[in-house]
Design an enzyme around this catalytic site. Structure first.
Site, PDB file in Angstrom:
ATOM      1  N   LYS A   1     -18.295 -19.788  16.019  1.00 32.31           N
ATOM      2  CA  LYS A   1     -18.191 -21.256  16.071  1.00 32.31           C
ATOM      3  C   LYS A   1     -17.280 -21.738  17.187  1.00 32.31           C
ATOM      4  O   LYS A   1     -17.524 -22.771  17.803  1.00 32.31           O
ATOM      5  CB  LYS A   1     -17.710 -21.805  14.733  1.00 32.31           C
ATOM      6  CG  LYS A   1     -16.364 -21.254  14.319  1.00 32.31           C
ATOM      7  CD  LYS A   1     -15.947 -21.675  12.935  1.00 32.31           C
ATOM      8  CE  LYS A   1     -14.608 -21.042  12.592  1.00 32.31           C
ATOM      9  NZ  LYS A   1     -14.732 -19.629  12.156  1.00 32.31           N
TER      10      LYS A   1
ATOM     11  N   ILE B   1     -25.218 -21.139   4.579  1.00 33.81           N
ATOM     12  CA  ILE B   1     -26.028 -22.322   4.289  1.00 33.81           C
ATOM     13  C   ILE B   1     -26.922 -22.639   5.480  1.00 33.81           C
ATOM     14  O   ILE B   1     -26.427 -22.780   6.592  1.00 33.81           O
ATOM     15  CB  ILE B   1     -25.115 -23.548   4.005  1.00 33.81           C
ATOM     16  CG1 ILE B   1     -24.130 -23.223   2.883  1.00 33.81           C
ATOM     17  CG2 ILE B   1     -25.951 -24.772   3.665  1.00 33.81           C
ATOM     18  CD1 ILE B   1     -23.109 -24.323   2.623  1.00 33.81           C
TER      19      ILE B   1
ATOM     20  N   GLU C   1      -5.686 -16.937   6.575  1.00 34.23           N
ATOM     21  CA  GLU C   1      -5.084 -16.067   7.583  1.00 34.23           C
ATOM     22  C   GLU C   1      -3.559 -16.056   7.420  1.00 34.23           C
ATOM     23  O   GLU C   1      -2.980 -16.951   6.808  1.00 34.23           O
ATOM     24  CB  GLU C   1      -5.402 -16.599   8.991  1.00 34.23           C
ATOM     25  CG  GLU C   1      -6.861 -16.844   9.274  1.00 34.23           C
ATOM     26  CD  GLU C   1      -7.612 -15.559   9.566  1.00 34.23           C
ATOM     27  OE1 GLU C   1      -6.962 -14.563   9.960  1.00 34.23           O
ATOM     28  OE2 GLU C   1      -8.844 -15.530   9.390  1.00 34.23           O
TER      29      GLU C   1
ATOM     30  N   LYS D   1     -16.669 -26.965  13.693  1.00 37.62           N
ATOM     31  CA  LYS D   1     -17.986 -26.968  13.052  1.00 37.62           C
ATOM     32  C   LYS D   1     -18.604 -28.369  13.094  1.00 37.62           C
ATOM     33  O   LYS D   1     -19.798 -28.529  13.339  1.00 37.62           O
ATOM     34  CB  LYS D   1     -17.863 -26.468  11.613  1.00 37.62           C
ATOM     35  CG  LYS D   1     -17.441 -24.990  11.564  1.00 37.62           C
ATOM     36  CD  LYS D   1     -16.906 -24.617  10.194  1.00 37.62           C
ATOM     37  CE  LYS D   1     -16.529 -23.144  10.124  1.00 37.62           C
ATOM     38  NZ  LYS D   1     -15.766 -22.843   8.882  1.00 37.62           N
TER      39      LYS D   1
ATOM     40  N   GLY E   1     -17.862 -14.960   4.330  1.00 41.52           N
ATOM     41  CA  GLY E   1     -18.110 -13.713   3.631  1.00 41.52           C
ATOM     42  C   GLY E   1     -19.155 -12.891   4.367  1.00 41.52           C
ATOM     43  O   GLY E   1     -20.072 -13.440   4.973  1.00 41.52           O
TER      44      GLY E   1
END
Lengths: 446, 446
Positions: A115, A146, A200, A215, A312
């Site tokens: 991204k 998605i 993180e 995004k 994931g």
């Protein structure tokens, strides 16, 4: 009729994968395991033939015996031994950018989950792809599992997007969900998220909203045909959200979510990322934990909500694979939905001109006349209030002030212009009746 | 590399539309209005050149001056003046079937919104399409404006579906939502839905669950690679749902929705349509009114929820158009996701072997020992109870019984087999302590 025996679409598709982290290794495993089934579905063999990763010796649970190894991703991207290049290295510049450019320049299709790369260089990469006739897939770059990019590029006919908004950062959504469910602080939730691998070690990119902005910039380009301009987005993170905010919002029928929102306005495209009060009855209010959701409001379709895992290994790899399969089938779409030449420059709609309702939390000094002074300032600014809440259990402590000296007051405004609210709060602060800075959270009509 | 100058994909695409009802007229209007923008996006002109409808004189808000009119949809489907045939006539047999078959047999691509046609003849039509190399699009046939067919055919990589479920009938969802929000009866809601055009004069196809079964059969085929077999689906409608059921379910943390559910079981594919208790916290519980939603549970992507409008002219026309654009781009996918030859026969998993929790509502006679007898029967059957609720406000009147003679009791069971529950209820009825028939609603773990 078309020629259904296109020879190029019957030859095996040889894939090179650069980056064998969680997503990369999962992708290779899936293709190795499901290869036969995919061949059956496609009528064409797809196979990973070459990879590039820092360590050759690490056990990744993949069969490496027939894989050609490259040390240099650019060399892999340009190699004659592959037909499609998958970039899973990460990073907005460096080897990821060099390799993707190298592949596109020679007309080789690319699939990436990166991204940051897309947000920074998406327009140039899309142009390179169009010039060489290569396909560029990036379903996994926004809201991992998605299929929102596919829906935007192929699924909406000619419907015009009026507004797109969504929960696009699992770390923030996890933190806000736990704060809401368990009544614990931001800091405590963040520490847990870090322990569980949802955040993180340096969480600022996520909790300060920049990941969501990346995004959103990509989505906005696909929705509105504007250039990708992440730095032009108004961004506010979730670090200032307190238990008091979540509790009062809840009592008023709202949840607090970090939303990325882009919509057409008179001045251009209003793009913003900020904590948002959303009605509990709205669909995004129900999207909790690490889940992501993107809502598309169009003229034809009204609202479409897509919700699912935003990150994931398996969901992200699955999105990468669906891009690969589209390319294997010969599907051709401009990377950004329309040819790059037709993108309009992004005109930022100033946040100060944003109109909406506002949630305002103030620590008001416990002295006579304080509340009247605040109410007078709001009235003078022409801001009408929907709710005023003052309760003893909503005390938020501020440095240097003990609990008995101030009380927490929450105001909910009707729709008004942001500049007006900011000016009024400035004046209220100047009057000296409040302690610390006011908290201001935007309310979104959904 | 592939040939990027495929001549067939640059010629204008001439579309023939059969059926100019709400969806058909909206589609023609959209293509006429957005034609230039679509041409820009596609790099190829698409245009409606011919139509077929009963009346030529009706004003449909479309520019009919350049349209060739046909009286016979089969003649339109076979006409040399079109490249793609759109079927919006409706009906599972008759002219719709004849015209779609005629087009596919000569290799002409077809787009249809006809769920009944697909449910009944989908496998044969898909076979015809494959044999002639024609594409067959039917995005609009299931959950109107929601791109669930595209997601299943192209968006999931190789992820295997474990369960698909959804709210696929707007009429039922509207009725159940209003019953829940306003405390009014099924009959009253149905009458309002009919007034508002959300329900047909004869509503049985919707409220008895058959419309949902048609859509579920199509989805199940795409999800599990089984043949489409709507008559093999266990179907129960919503006509028996009372205010008491909605109220008690709500108090226990559930909403009642008419779901279509298909999942892999040891015996085959378990496909069923019935009113279902879904946890209020589940995503589908938030999908209210005439909205539809489909949830896909896969091994890779976990759960994906797609929600949006299930019907209406513009959303449905938009889905038809997205199929047209895919065909214009040259996208090729087997109509049912895999070649028809690889579909497996549908093996029905018997509902009596279904395992899950059950909501049971009984009208218990107000006599000593009644409750003990019921509890004894449940215990003897090995059914363990999660909740037992008896409240005076939950009285449901039954013909021939006055209010004081019976009391309403609701039981929630832990997971058990349907046959066991049915046998126990039969025994309870035989004991003579209950009035009328027990109400039994399945609970779904979501």
């Amino acid at each position: 009729m078309q020629d259904h025996a296109d020879a190029a679409l019957e030859a095996p598709l040889r894939i090179g994968v650069a980056g064998l982290g969680n997503v990369g290794a999962t992708l290779v495993r899936i293709i190795q395991k499901d290869g036969e089934e995919l061949t059956r579905k496609l009528g064409r063999k797809i196979t990973v033939t070459a990879v590039c990763a820092r360590s050759r010796s690490r056990d990744r649970g993949i069969d490496a015996s027939n894989l050609e190894w490259f040390d240099d991703p650019v060399a892999l991207a340009k190699s004659d031994s592959i037909d499609l290049f998958v970039e899973l290295i990460g990073g907005e510049d460096g080897p990821a950018l060099a390799a993707v450019k190298a592949a596109l320049e020679i007309g080789r299709p690319v699939v990436t989950a990166n991204k940051a790369l897309l947000a920074r260089h998406g327009v140039n990469l899309a142009r390179a792809a169009e010039e060489s006739g290569a396909q560029l897939g990036f379903e996994a770059a926004v809201a991992g599992g998605i299929p929102v990019i596919k829906t935007l590029r192929e699924g909406l006919g000619s419907a015009r997007i009026a507004r797109v908004y969504g929960i696009m950062n699992g770390t923030c959504n996890y933190i806000l969900t736990r704060m809401g469910n368990e009544g614990i602080s931001f800091a405590e939730c963040l520490a847990d998220a870090q322990k569980l691998g949802y955040a993180e070690a340096d969480p600022s990119f996520d909790v300060d909203g920049f990941d969501t902005a990346h995004k959103l910039a990509i989505l906005a380009s696909l929705c509105f045909g504007c250039e990708i301009a992440p730095d032009e987005i108004f961004v506010e993170g979730i670090t200032s959200i307190s238990q008091a905010d979540i509790k009062v919002a809840g009592d008023l029928g709202y949840k607090i979510k970090l939303l990325g929102i882009a919509q057409r306005s008179a001045d251009g495209i209003d793009q913003r990322v900020h904590p948002t009060l959303v009605p509990k009855t709205s669909a995004v209010a129900g999207v909790d934990g690490v889940l992501n959701a993107v809502a598309l409001e169009t003229d034809h379709v009204h609202e479409l909500l897509l919700a699912g895992p935003g990150a994931g290994g398996p969901p992200t790899a699955s999105s990468v694979l669906s891009d690969i399969l589209d390319i294997a089938r010969g599907t051709k779409v401009p990377p950004l939905g329309v040819p790059v030449a037709e993108l309009t420059p992004y005109r930022r709609a100033p946040i100060r001109e944003h109109e909406g309702g506002y949630y305002i939390r103030l620590n008001v000094r416990d002295v006579p006349g304080a509340f009247a002074a605040i109410a007078t300032r709001m009235g003078a600014a022409g801001i009408s209030l929907e709710s005023v809440i003052q309760r003893p259990d909503l005390r938020v402590s501020e440095p240097g002030v003990t609990g008995t000296e101030s009380r927490t007051v929450v105001l909910l405004t009707h729709s008004t212009m942001e500049q007006t609210v900011r000016d009024a709060l400035q004046a209220i602060k100047g009057d000296g009746f409040i302690v610390g800075d006011p908290q201001m959270i935007r309310i979104e009509q959904l």
